[in-house]
Write a protein that holds these residues in place. Structure first.
Motif, PDB file in Angstrom:
ATOM      1  N   LEU A  25       0.790  -1.232   0.000  1.00 36.86           N
ATOM      2  CA  LEU A  25       0.000   0.000   0.000  1.00 36.86           C
ATOM      3  C   LEU A  25       0.822   1.282   0.000  1.00 36.86           C
ATOM      4  O   LEU A  25       0.279   2.353  -0.240  1.00 36.86           O
ATOM      5  CB  LEU A  25      -0.936   0.025   1.213  1.00 36.86           C
ATOM      6  CG  LEU A  25      -1.970  -1.094   1.297  1.00 36.86           C
ATOM      7  CD1 LEU A  25      -2.790  -0.955   2.569  1.00 36.86           C
ATOM      8  CD2 LEU A  25      -2.872  -1.079   0.068  1.00 36.86           C
ATOM      9  N   HIS A  26       2.113   1.207   0.287  1.00 39.97           N
ATOM     10  CA  HIS A  26       2.907   2.418   0.476  1.00 39.97           C
ATOM     11  C   HIS A  26       4.090   2.484  -0.490  1.00 39.97           C
ATOM     12  O   HIS A  26       4.713   1.466  -0.787  1.00 39.97           O
ATOM     13  CB  HIS A  26       3.427   2.493   1.914  1.00 39.97           C
ATOM     14  CG  HIS A  26       2.326   2.523   2.917  1.00 39.97           C
ATOM     15  ND1 HIS A  26       1.802   1.384   3.465  1.00 39.97           N
ATOM     16  CD2 HIS A  26       1.625   3.561   3.434  1.00 39.97           C
ATOM     17  CE1 HIS A  26       0.823   1.713   4.306  1.00 39.97           C
ATOM     18  NE2 HIS A  26       0.695   3.027   4.298  1.00 39.97           N
ATOM     19  N   GLU A  61      -7.474   2.907  -2.286  1.00 44.67           N
ATOM     20  CA  GLU A  61      -8.487   2.109  -2.991  1.00 44.67           C
ATOM     21  C   GLU A  61      -7.827   1.460  -4.198  1.00 44.67           C
ATOM     22  O   GLU A  61      -7.063   2.097  -4.921  1.00 44.67           O
ATOM     23  CB  GLU A  61      -9.639   2.993  -3.462  1.00 44.67           C
ATOM     24  CG  GLU A  61     -10.754   2.228  -4.132  1.00 44.67           C
ATOM     25  CD  GLU A  61     -11.900   3.132  -4.588  1.00 44.67           C
ATOM     26  OE1 GLU A  61     -12.930   2.567  -4.973  1.00 44.67           O
ATOM     27  OE2 GLU A  61     -11.768   4.367  -4.578  1.00 44.67           O
ATOM     28  N   ARG A  62      -8.120   0.193  -4.376  1.00 43.35           N
ATOM     29  CA  ARG A  62      -7.603  -0.542  -5.529  1.00 43.35           C
ATOM     30  C   ARG A  62      -8.712  -1.460  -6.028  1.00 43.35           C
ATOM     31  O   ARG A  62      -9.146  -2.358  -5.322  1.00 43.35           O
ATOM     32  CB  ARG A  62      -6.378  -1.350  -5.116  1.00 43.35           C
ATOM     33  CG  ARG A  62      -5.700  -2.040  -6.276  1.00 43.35           C
ATOM     34  CD  ARG A  62      -4.440  -2.772  -5.844  1.00 43.35           C
ATOM     35  NE  ARG A  62      -3.385  -1.808  -5.571  1.00 43.35           N
ATOM     36  CZ  ARG A  62      -2.445  -1.981  -4.651  1.00 43.35           C
ATOM     37  NH1 ARG A  62      -2.434  -3.057  -3.908  1.00 43.35           N
ATOM     38  NH2 ARG A  62      -1.512  -1.074  -4.482  1.00 43.35           N
ATOM     39  N   ALA A  76      -6.542   4.606  -6.212  1.00 45.91           N
ATOM     40  CA  ALA A  76      -6.644   5.898  -5.535  1.00 45.91           C
ATOM     41  C   ALA A  76      -5.570   5.962  -4.459  1.00 45.91           C
ATOM     42  O   ALA A  76      -5.228   4.948  -3.851  1.00 45.91           O
ATOM     43  CB  ALA A  76      -8.033   6.073  -4.911  1.00 45.91           C
ATOM     44  N   TRP A  77      -5.034   7.154  -4.234  1.00 45.67           N
ATOM     45  CA  TRP A  77      -3.950   7.321  -3.278  1.00 45.67           C
ATOM     46  C   TRP A  77      -4.065   8.666  -2.571  1.00 45.67           C
ATOM     47  O   TRP A  77      -4.815   9.539  -2.967  1.00 45.67           O
ATOM     48  CB  TRP A  77      -2.596   7.227  -3.985  1.00 45.67           C
ATOM     49  CG  TRP A  77      -2.309   8.416  -4.849  1.00 45.67           C
ATOM     50  CD1 TRP A  77      -1.635   9.560  -4.484  1.00 45.67           C
ATOM     51  CD2 TRP A  77      -2.731   8.614  -6.195  1.00 45.67           C
ATOM     52  NE1 TRP A  77      -1.617  10.442  -5.529  1.00 45.67           N
ATOM     53  CE2 TRP A  77      -2.273   9.888  -6.602  1.00 45.67           C
ATOM     54  CE3 TRP A  77      -3.441   7.845  -7.110  1.00 45.67           C
ATOM     55  CZ2 TRP A  77      -2.502  10.398  -7.872  1.00 45.67           C
ATOM     56  CZ3 TRP A  77      -3.666   8.354  -8.373  1.00 45.67           C
ATOM     57  CH2 TRP A  77      -3.209   9.611  -8.745  1.00 45.67           C
ATOM     58  N   ARG A  78      -3.253   8.787  -1.532  1.00 43.62           N
ATOM     59  CA  ARG A  78      -3.076  10.065  -0.845  1.00 43.62           C
ATOM     60  C   ARG A  78      -1.642  10.111  -0.335  1.00 43.62           C
ATOM     61  O   ARG A  78      -1.016   9.062  -0.114  1.00 43.62           O
ATOM     62  CB  ARG A  78      -4.053  10.220   0.315  1.00 43.62           C
ATOM     63  CG  ARG A  78      -3.818   9.227   1.424  1.00 43.62           C
ATOM     64  CD  ARG A  78      -4.770   9.458   2.581  1.00 43.62           C
ATOM     65  NE  ARG A  78      -4.721   8.304   3.472  1.00 43.62           N
ATOM     66  CZ  ARG A  78      -5.752   7.807   4.094  1.00 43.62           C
ATOM     67  NH1 ARG A  78      -6.952   8.342   3.937  1.00 43.62           N
ATOM     68  NH2 ARG A  78      -5.633   6.770   4.884  1.00 43.62           N
ATOM     69  N   THR A  79      -1.132  11.316  -0.170  1.00 44.03           N
ATOM     70  CA  THR A  79       0.186  11.442   0.420  1.00 44.03           C
ATOM     71  C   THR A  79       0.043  11.304   1.928  1.00 44.03           C
ATOM     72  O   THR A  79      -1.020  11.573   2.494  1.00 44.03           O
ATOM     73  CB  THR A  79       0.838  12.799   0.083  1.00 44.03           C
ATOM     74  OG1 THR A  79      -0.048  13.840   0.479  1.00 44.03           O
ATOM     75  CG2 THR A  79       1.173  12.893  -1.400  1.00 44.03           C
ATOM     76  N   THR A  93      -4.049  14.168  -3.251  1.00 39.68           N
ATOM     77  CA  THR A  93      -4.766  12.901  -3.375  1.00 39.68           C
ATOM     78  C   THR A  93      -5.077  12.728  -4.852  1.00 39.68           C
ATOM     79  O   THR A  93      -5.047  13.696  -5.621  1.00 39.68           O
ATOM     80  CB  THR A  93      -6.095  12.899  -2.584  1.00 39.68           C
ATOM     81  OG1 THR A  93      -6.940  13.923  -3.105  1.00 39.68           O
ATOM     82  CG2 THR A  93      -5.866  13.106  -1.096  1.00 39.68           C
ATOM     83  N   GLY A  94      -5.353  11.497  -5.223  1.00 37.89           N
ATOM     84  CA  GLY A  94      -5.688  11.296  -6.622  1.00 37.89           C
ATOM     85  C   GLY A  94      -6.309   9.949  -6.887  1.00 37.89           C
ATOM     86  O   GLY A  94      -6.272   9.048  -6.046  1.00 37.89           O
ATOM     87  N   THR A  95      -6.891   9.852  -8.070  1.00 35.18           N
ATOM     88  CA  THR A  95      -7.429   8.586  -8.554  1.00 35.18           C
ATOM     89  C   THR A  95      -7.060   8.450 -10.026  1.00 35.18           C
ATOM     90  O   THR A  95      -6.930   9.444 -10.742  1.00 35.18           O
ATOM     91  CB  THR A  95      -8.971   8.503  -8.442  1.00 35.18           C
ATOM     92  OG1 THR A  95      -9.547   9.553  -9.209  1.00 35.18           O
ATOM     93  CG2 THR A  95      -9.444   8.583  -7.002  1.00 35.18           C
ATOM     94  N   VAL A  96      -6.897   7.220 -10.440  1.00 32.30           N
ATOM     95  CA  VAL A  96      -6.792   6.908 -11.858  1.00 32.30           C
ATOM     96  C   VAL A  96      -7.851   5.860 -12.125  1.00 32.30           C
ATOM     97  O   VAL A  96      -7.868   4.799 -11.484  1.00 32.30           O
ATOM     98  CB  VAL A  96      -5.395   6.393 -12.248  1.00 32.30           C
ATOM     99  CG1 VAL A  96      -5.350   6.056 -13.735  1.00 32.30           C
ATOM    100  CG2 VAL A  96      -4.335   7.424 -11.920  1.00 32.30           C
TER     101      VAL A  96
END
Length: 151
Positions: free
Chosen positions: A43-44, A64-65, A72-75, A83-86
């Protein structure tokens, strides 16, 4: 907080696109300014970037995967806030739409000025175009038995 949303269609099946995007260590091959991404665990990841002469190191956490659907991720920490999503959408058996959404909190004068000028949007658009070229060349090389072109 600024938000950027950009999409690109790639001539590659969704499974291949998702699997490649989930290989974070390859990001420096197509993301301008990303010098290194080191996967710490499932996760990191630890990132080292250099943009406009400014080097930053920070860590991200996947929040989120969804296989073939979303990452989706966050710092984490205080140095960089985004934060972001693809999202990955199969258009048909051989084409995929990749949509990146990023929320970014600029800090300091330079980042705030760059944000006002829309630099993040330009960066994301460029990264998606380079990803398209990278993944299409990579899969063309795999399909033909020839090595992929350098990006």
């Amino acid at each position: 907080m600024s938000t950027v949303v950009e999409s690109i269609d790639v001539e590659v099946p969704v499974r291949v696109v998702y699997d490649q995007w989930a290989t974070f260590e390859d990001f420096p091959k197509f993301m301008e300014g990303v010098e290194e991404v080191r996967q710490l665990d499932d996760l990191h990841a630890h990132w080292r970037t250099r943009i406009a002469g400014l080097t930053r190191e920070f860590e991200t956490e996947v929040i989120e995967r969804v296989p073939d659907g979303r990452v989706a991720w966050r710092t984490t920490g205080e140095s960089v806030k985004h934060t972001g999503t693809v999202d990955f959408e199969a258009l048909d058996a051989t084409r995929t739409r990749v949509t990146m959404t990023m929320d970014f909190q600029p800090t300091g004068f330079a980042e705030k000025a760059a944000d006002k000028l829309g630099v993040l949007g330009v960066q994301v658009r460029g990264d998606l175009r380079r990803f398209k070229r990278y993944i299409e060349d990579l899969t063309a090389g795999a399909d033909s038995g020839r090595p992929p072109k350098d990006t």
